[in-house]
Enzyme design. Sequence first.
Site, PDB file in Angstrom:
ATOM      1  CG  LEU A  51      -1.842  -1.214   1.372  1.00 32.96           C
ATOM      2  CD1 LEU A  51      -2.701  -1.071   2.624  1.00 32.96           C
ATOM      3  CD2 LEU A  51      -2.717  -1.413   0.140  1.00 32.96           C
ATOM      4  CD  GLU A  57       2.213   9.739   0.544  1.00 35.60           C
ATOM      5  OE1 GLU A  57       1.797  10.865   0.863  1.00 35.60           O
ATOM      6  OE2 GLU A  57       3.344   9.518   0.059  1.00 35.60           O
ATOM      7  CG  HIS A  87      -3.192   1.438  -2.238  1.00 32.13           C
ATOM      8  ND1 HIS A  87      -1.876   1.133  -2.477  1.00 32.13           N
ATOM      9  CD2 HIS A  87      -3.898   0.873  -3.247  1.00 32.13           C
ATOM     10  CE1 HIS A  87      -1.787   0.408  -3.577  1.00 32.13           C
ATOM     11  NE2 HIS A  87      -2.986   0.240  -4.066  1.00 32.13           N
ATOM     12  CE  LYS A 109       0.174   7.725 -11.771  1.00 27.12           C
ATOM     13  NZ  LYS A 109       0.945   6.540 -11.482  1.00 27.12           N
ATOM     14  CE  LYS A 146       2.155  12.464  -2.268  1.00 25.48           C
ATOM     15  NZ  LYS A 146       2.537  12.521  -0.889  1.00 25.48           N
ATOM     16  CB  SER A 147       3.891   6.489  -8.987  1.00 24.61           C
ATOM     17  OG  SER A 147       4.412   5.267  -9.439  1.00 24.61           O
ATOM     18  NE  ARG A 156       5.213   1.511 -12.420  1.00 22.37           N
ATOM     19  CZ  ARG A 156       4.766   1.128 -13.591  1.00 22.37           C
ATOM     20  NH1 ARG A 156       4.912   1.905 -14.625  1.00 22.37           N
ATOM     21  NH2 ARG A 156       4.192  -0.036 -13.736  1.00 22.37           N
TER      22      ARG A 156
END
Length: 281
Positions: free
Chosen positions: A33, A35, A37, A149, A184-185, A187
């Site tokens: 999880l 941010e 989520h 996203k 945000k990701s 990756r």
Amino acid sequence: MKVFTTIAEMQREILTEKQKGKTIGFVPTMGFLHEGHIGLLKKARQENDILVLSIFVNPLQFGPSEDLDAYPRDFEKDRQIAIQEKTDYIFFPSVDEMYSTSPSVGVIAKERVNVLCGKSRPGHFDGVVTVLTKLFNIIQPTRVYFGLKDAQQVAVVDGLIKDFHFPVQLKAIETVRESDGLAKSSRNVNLTPEERRQAAELYRALELGRSLIKKGETDRLKLIQTIESHLKKTTESTVDYIELYTYPDLKPIEEIKGKVILALAVKFSKVRLIDNIIVDI
Ligand code: PAF
């Protein structure tokens, strides 16, 4: 908070809650999880009596060249986040529990799949709609939460819910962004410091697109070219796609009107980033 690993136990508990007249908010995930989520959990917590989180890395949605075993997992950290977000139940089944028999019936995503990222992931959305059909029957949610996203996934799930008349309300939640606009990701950590600085231009490019649409630009090609030239000027990324479709139908358009999605994917040295905005005119 209770953790259930079997379908029978989870369904029994849900039945008890439903008999008490409780509303069920559901956040389906593959765990690890972040941010994004947490934003979904918070929203679901606010809007429902009961909050259910599922954690299941669904093998059916991985292609032959995608490494299922390498998918990151950290149940203990996820459990802590779930507690912190006041989750009532985690559904955490094994692959054998979810797919105990070889399927006699399949769910196929026919529309909204052969565009954007789905184009390079044949079969991916069949796996997504199959597991969600199972999860909806197990959890019987009042509301289900997804992040915009992955707006294509939201569009495909919208089709699933409408086609099969699932009595669930789809809640599409805005992308969580860094202060400079970068979506945000997990990756993003693979960007070099210079690429990280440049990556903020993705959202700026989308915002530029939004302002042109709002000012009355209706020519799809002109819009795409403006965004591409902004990205070329401000980043060293390679553009994978910049696209404009109707939303949520994801049909091609020439003239911009109604609700549209402006989506892009670019490659930096070690990471491919996606982002999108939905504009309603
Ligand atoms: O977005 C995800 O994490 C997955 O596609 C989902 C919706 C949990 C289905 O496996």
